[in-house]
Design a protein around this motif. Structure first.
Motif, short mmCIF file in Angstrom:
data_model
loop_
_atom_site.label_atom_id
_atom_site.label_comp_id
_atom_site.label_asym_id
_atom_site.label_seq_id
_atom_site.Cartn_x
_atom_site.Cartn_y
_atom_site.Cartn_z
N ARG A 36 45.09 3.69 17.51
CA ARG A 36 46.40 3.86 16.89
C ARG A 36 47.04 5.17 17.35
NH1 ARG A 36 44.65 3.75 11.06
NH2 ARG A 36 46.78 4.39 10.69
N MET A 37 48.23 5.44 16.86
CA MET A 37 48.89 6.70 17.20
C MET A 37 48.15 7.85 16.52
SD MET A 37 51.22 6.04 19.26
CE MET A 37 52.53 7.20 19.34
N PRO A 38 47.86 8.93 17.26
CA PRO A 38 47.13 10.05 16.67
C PRO A 38 47.80 10.64 15.44
CG PRO A 38 47.13 10.24 19.04
CD PRO A 38 48.05 9.11 18.70
N SER A 39 49.13 10.69 15.42
CA SER A 39 49.82 11.26 14.26
C SER A 39 49.60 10.40 13.01
CB SER A 39 51.31 11.43 14.53
OG SER A 39 51.91 10.17 14.76
N ASP A 40 49.43 9.10 13.19
CA ASP A 40 49.14 8.22 12.05
C ASP A 40 47.76 8.52 11.47
OD1 ASP A 40 51.59 6.96 12.27
OD2 ASP A 40 50.79 5.26 13.41
N ILE A 41 46.79 8.78 12.34
CA ILE A 41 45.44 9.10 11.89
C ILE A 41 45.45 10.42 11.14
CG2 ILE A 41 43.08 9.59 12.64
CD1 ILE A 41 43.92 6.68 13.05
N VAL A 42 46.15 11.43 11.67
CA VAL A 42 46.23 12.73 11.02
C VAL A 42 46.91 12.60 9.66
CG1 VAL A 42 47.28 15.03 11.16
CG2 VAL A 42 46.18 14.04 13.16
N PHE A 43 48.00 11.84 9.61
CA PHE A 43 48.73 11.64 8.36
C PHE A 43 47.88 10.91 7.32
CE2 PHE A 43 51.72 9.22 5.69
CZ PHE A 43 52.45 10.27 5.17
N GLU A 44 47.16 9.90 7.78
CA GLU A 44 46.31 9.11 6.89
C GLU A 44 45.14 9.95 6.35
OE1 GLU A 44 43.59 5.64 8.14
OE2 GLU A 44 45.59 4.79 7.88
#
Length: 70
Positions: A36-44
């Motif tokens: 997935r997009m790295p920013s989505d992982i960080v946000f999650e």
């Protein structure tokens, strides 16, 4: 109301694309690859927007030169 992630990794200078078909996207700032997009992982994971987001250096467009051209 669900909070969404406004960060676009494609505009970040830490984002990179890998040859790994299982994890085609990565983040150099955090040092991981993901599907997935790295920013989505960080946000999650953290609940906050990516704090390492740095806009890419975009080349300045050349202005039209005035004068006579042969």
């Amino acid at each position: 109301m669900k909070k969404t992630n406004p960060i676009d990794c494609f505009k970040c200078k830490h984002f990179f694309v890998t040859w790994d078909t299982n994890a085609p996207r990565g983040c150099r700032a955090f040092g991981f690859k993901t599907r997935r997009m790295p920013s989505d992982i960080v946000f999650e994971t953290s609940g906050d927007e990516c704090l390492k987001f740095t806009p890419k250096d975009t080349p300045k467009t050349e202005t039209k030169k005035t004068g006579w051209i042969a």
